[in-house]
Design a protein around this motif. Structure first.
Motif, short mmCIF file in Angstrom:
data_model
loop_
_atom_site.label_atom_id
_atom_site.label_comp_id
_atom_site.label_asym_id
_atom_site.label_seq_id
_atom_site.Cartn_x
_atom_site.Cartn_y
_atom_site.Cartn_z
N GLU A 88 117.19 -96.65 -22.89
CA GLU A 88 116.60 -97.89 -22.39
C GLU A 88 115.09 -97.73 -22.29
O GLU A 88 114.58 -96.63 -22.06
CB GLU A 88 117.17 -98.23 -21.01
CG GLU A 88 118.67 -98.55 -21.02
CD GLU A 88 119.21 -98.85 -19.64
OE1 GLU A 88 118.44 -99.46 -18.84
OE2 GLU A 88 120.36 -98.48 -19.34
N THR A 89 114.37 -98.82 -22.47
CA THR A 89 112.91 -98.80 -22.42
C THR A 89 112.42 -98.92 -20.98
O THR A 89 112.89 -99.78 -20.23
CB THR A 89 112.32 -99.96 -23.25
OG1 THR A 89 112.82 -99.86 -24.59
CG2 THR A 89 110.80 -99.90 -23.27
N LEU A 90 111.49 -98.06 -20.59
CA LEU A 90 110.91 -98.14 -19.26
C LEU A 90 109.87 -99.25 -19.22
O LEU A 90 109.17 -99.50 -20.20
CB LEU A 90 110.24 -96.82 -18.88
CG LEU A 90 111.09 -95.54 -18.94
CD1 LEU A 90 110.32 -94.39 -18.30
CD2 LEU A 90 112.43 -95.72 -18.27
N THR A 91 109.77 -99.91 -18.06
CA THR A 91 108.75 -100.95 -17.90
C THR A 91 107.38 -100.29 -17.68
O THR A 91 107.29 -99.09 -17.37
CB THR A 91 109.06 -101.85 -16.70
OG1 THR A 91 108.93 -101.06 -15.49
CG2 THR A 91 110.48 -102.41 -16.78
N GLN A 92 106.33 -101.07 -17.84
CA GLN A 92 104.98 -100.54 -17.62
C GLN A 92 104.80 -100.06 -16.18
O GLN A 92 104.14 -99.04 -15.93
CB GLN A 92 103.94 -101.61 -17.95
CG GLN A 92 103.77 -101.87 -19.43
CD GLN A 92 103.38 -100.62 -20.20
OE1 GLN A 92 102.48 -99.88 -19.80
NE2 GLN A 92 104.07 -100.36 -21.29
#
Length: 424
Positions: A88-92
């Motif tokens: 999953e992609t981490l948020t900024q």
């Protein structure tokens, strides 16, 4: 208080004492002896909680608040690690918070965990050198007990070894240290991830039976989880392993299970996942000599996401099908300069020369002496096993039998290497 917690508080006391320029005598006065404080700081003894509270209070630190803060950090790091394991992609905001936890001091377990999770994040960005450098800084602090730091270190270093194509390192570490035993108290999904990577390493090392053993363990550990992407990876890798064991019907069942999953989970329906699965199906048919079916699946794979590895596979299947018209179009559409990977360039050279059917001793020898030593050096045994006998046939057509014998020797050596690894 657990031993790990006590050691962490001891390291925290030592860190803050040094930051404030205080001697052990200054901090220990009225609480304990300086020598006892030294043993607390170095984790030799685990004191009563009130001793830690008094020592930290003298340094201006509230233990209760520190516990709450550490629990929040720990929870966040575990959440980030779980996201990274699931691709999953981490948020900024998550990335910024993770970066804010980075320190080279490693005075507490939480700092080690933060460094480990950040190294896993770096590797997800393909910043592999930076990830490895950070892991090397953390390595001296690994205790090799069944603790969280050791478990994360095992999982993350395995992933980095895979990324660097260091398959033998993974296999040897498991054989010599049995590091999977440290993973027994992790989540089932985390265990499945490690076992999947063990299977992947063994497959790429041509030890297919061991690869099958570990992929079955990974599948068992993963039972009852709903993570479609990882399930698809399990289907795909097991199918690939079974295919290399020539258990084609079983391999096709795995690939078709993957297709069913793709059809029913929209989030998986990406060009990358489609092309990968169709490429695996095509190779399974190619290995059975069903080149027309292989061409069809390779073409479908290539239509989803142009991958030059798939293009080479399509060229090879088309050559075997003796479809000269399609092969000529492929050579025209994909000139040599489009290929950046060396073994792709070499395969295209071989297939182009083979399709021209104008064999000359000097040219055959030039390609042979360029390509087969490279395949051997890179351990591309499957490529040698396909192309070396083909080259031997060309030599025989022009009555260069000694050169043909050399090519058959290339194939024999490769087959022996594979046989040895399969039986290990």
């Amino acid at each position: 208080m657990t031993d790990n917690a006590g050691k962490n508080w001891g390291r925290l006391i030592k860190y803050h004492r040094k930051q404030q320029g205080l001697r052990q005598d200054d901090v220990a006065l009225g609480i304990c002896t300086p020598s006892y404080l030294s043993r607390i700081e170095n984790g030799v003894v685990i004191a009563e909680q009130n001793v830690y509270e008094m020592l930290l209070a003298r340094l201006g630190i509230d233990l209760e608040n520190e516990v709450v803060n550490l629990e929040l950090k720990h929870s966040f790091l575990e959440e980030m690690y779980a996201k990274l394991l699931s691709n999953e992609t981490l948020t900024q905001n998550e990335i910024a918070r993770l970066e804010s936890y980075q320190t080279e001091a490693f005075q507490q377990e939480i700092e080690l965990l933060a460094g480990l999770v950040y190294s896993r994040y770096l590797s997800s960005l393909d910043s592999l050198i930076e990830a490895r450098e950070l892991l090397m800084k953390i390595e001296p602090f690994i205790t090799w007990h069944q603790d969280r730091v050791t478990q994360m270190y095992i999982g993350i270093t395995t992933y980095v070894h895979i990324s660097f194509l260091e398959f033998e390192e993974i296999i040897l570490r498991e054989e010599q240290q049995h590091v999977s035993n440290y993973m027994n108290t992790t989540s089932r999904f985390e265990q499945a991830n490690y076992l999947y990577h063990l299977a992947f390493a063994h497959h790429r090392y041509y030890s297919f039976q061991q690869a099958l053993y570990y992929i079955n363990l990974a599948t068992e550990a993963f039972t009852h989880h709903y993570k479609p992407l990882f399930q698809l990876k399990l289907y795909s890798l097991k199918g690939v392993i079974l295919n290399d064991l020539h258990r084609f019907k079983e391999a096709l069942l795995e690939f078709k299970a993957g297709l069913d999953l793709l059809r029913n989970v929209s989030a998986l329906q990406t060009p990358r996942q489609r092309s990968s699965l169709y490429n695996n199906l095509a190779y399974c048919y190619e290995c059975q000599g069903l080149f027309k079916e292989a061409m069809s699946y390779y073409e479908q794979a290539n239509s989803f996401e142009e991958d030059l590895h798939i293009v080479i596979n399509l060229m090879r299947a088309t050559y075997q099908q003796d479809d000269q018209e399609t092969l000529l179009k492929l050579f025209t559409n994909y000139p040599r300069e489009r290929f950046k990977v060396l073994h792709h360039q070499y395969q295209r050279d071989i297939l182009k020369y083979a399709s021209d059917r104008e064999y000359a001793l000097n040219k055959l020898k030039e390609l042979e002496e360029l390509v087969f030593p490279y395949f051997s050096e890179q351990e591309y045994y499957s490529l040698t096993l396909y192309y070396a006998p083909l080259w031997a046939e060309f030599y025989e057509e022009i009555h260069a039998y000694k050169r043909a014998t050399i090519c058959f020797k290339h194939a024999f050596i490769a087959s022996e290497k594979v046989r040895q690894r399969m039986s290990s």
